[in-house]
Design a protein around this motif. Sequence first.
Motif, PDB file in Angstrom:
ATOM      1  N   ASN A   5      -0.476 -10.950   3.819  1.00  0.00           N
ATOM      2  CA  ASN A   5       0.802 -10.276   3.636  1.00  0.00           C
ATOM      3  C   ASN A   5       0.676  -9.013   2.798  1.00  0.00           C
ATOM      4  O   ASN A   5      -0.297  -8.827   2.070  1.00  0.00           O
ATOM      5  CB  ASN A   5       1.822 -11.234   3.024  1.00  0.00           C
ATOM      6  N   ASN A   6       1.682  -8.184   2.926  1.00  0.00           N
ATOM      7  CA  ASN A   6       1.823  -6.942   2.167  1.00  0.00           C
ATOM      8  C   ASN A   6       3.005  -7.027   1.209  1.00  0.00           C
ATOM      9  O   ASN A   6       3.575  -5.999   0.836  1.00  0.00           O
ATOM     10  CB  ASN A   6       2.047  -5.757   3.124  1.00  0.00           C
ATOM     11  N   LEU A   7       3.369  -8.221   0.817  1.00  0.00           N
ATOM     12  CA  LEU A   7       4.572  -8.399   0.006  1.00  0.00           C
ATOM     13  C   LEU A   7       4.495  -7.645  -1.313  1.00  0.00           C
ATOM     14  O   LEU A   7       5.457  -6.989  -1.716  1.00  0.00           O
ATOM     15  CB  LEU A   7       4.833  -9.893  -0.231  1.00  0.00           C
ATOM     16  N   TYR A  10       5.274  -4.004  -0.822  1.00  0.00           N
ATOM     17  CA  TYR A  10       6.687  -3.751  -0.564  1.00  0.00           C
ATOM     18  C   TYR A  10       7.520  -3.923  -1.826  1.00  0.00           C
ATOM     19  O   TYR A  10       8.449  -3.141  -2.076  1.00  0.00           O
ATOM     20  CB  TYR A  10       7.213  -4.649   0.567  1.00  0.00           C
ATOM     21  N   GLU A  36       2.071 -14.114  -2.363  1.00  0.00           N
ATOM     22  CA  GLU A  36       1.275 -12.889  -2.502  1.00  0.00           C
ATOM     23  C   GLU A  36      -0.216 -13.180  -2.621  1.00  0.00           C
ATOM     24  O   GLU A  36      -1.036 -12.440  -2.086  1.00  0.00           O
ATOM     25  CB  GLU A  36       1.746 -12.095  -3.723  1.00  0.00           C
ATOM     26  N   ALA A  51      11.487 -10.175   5.162  1.00  0.00           N
ATOM     27  CA  ALA A  51      11.448  -8.990   6.020  1.00  0.00           C
ATOM     28  C   ALA A  51      12.831  -8.356   6.133  1.00  0.00           C
ATOM     29  O   ALA A  51      12.968  -7.124   6.078  1.00  0.00           O
ATOM     30  CB  ALA A  51      10.911  -9.349   7.401  1.00  0.00           C
ATOM     31  N   PHE A  54      13.716  -6.222   3.103  1.00  0.00           N
ATOM     32  CA  PHE A  54      13.068  -4.914   3.095  1.00  0.00           C
ATOM     33  C   PHE A  54      13.419  -4.074   4.329  1.00  0.00           C
ATOM     34  O   PHE A  54      12.976  -2.926   4.448  1.00  0.00           O
ATOM     35  CB  PHE A  54      11.552  -5.064   2.988  1.00  0.00           C
ATOM     36  N   GLU A  60       5.280  -6.362   9.691  1.00  0.00           N
ATOM     37  CA  GLU A  60       4.874  -5.338   8.730  1.00  0.00           C
ATOM     38  C   GLU A  60       4.535  -5.952   7.368  1.00  0.00           C
ATOM     39  O   GLU A  60       3.798  -5.359   6.599  1.00  0.00           O
ATOM     40  CB  GLU A  60       5.953  -4.269   8.575  1.00  0.00           C
ATOM     41  N   ILE A  61       5.093  -7.119   7.092  1.00  0.00           N
ATOM     42  CA  ILE A  61       4.823  -7.796   5.832  1.00  0.00           C
ATOM     43  C   ILE A  61       3.824  -8.927   6.022  1.00  0.00           C
ATOM     44  O   ILE A  61       2.884  -9.079   5.243  1.00  0.00           O
ATOM     45  CB  ILE A  61       6.115  -8.323   5.190  1.00  0.00           C
TER      46      ILE A  61
END
Length: 67
Positions: A5-7, A10, A36, A51, A54, A60-61
């Motif tokens: 993830n990209n949490l 973000y 995370e 998601a 954001f 994307e996450i």
Amino acid sequence: MHLRNNLKMYRARENINQQEMGKMVGVSRQTISAIERGDYSPSVTLALEIAYYFKVPLEEIFYLEED
């Protein structure tokens, strides 16, 4: 395959901490931290709520990565 993830990225963009993020989606700071780190895979509902918060597509996450 592992869920990644990209949490954290973000959250940083929005300048919110783990505690605030948890409150926004109804979980604890510890849960956000575990997501995370990759120690916890969120439910589909929780992933979608994150998601939605954001305003980005889920992938994307959260995404799958081969070992």
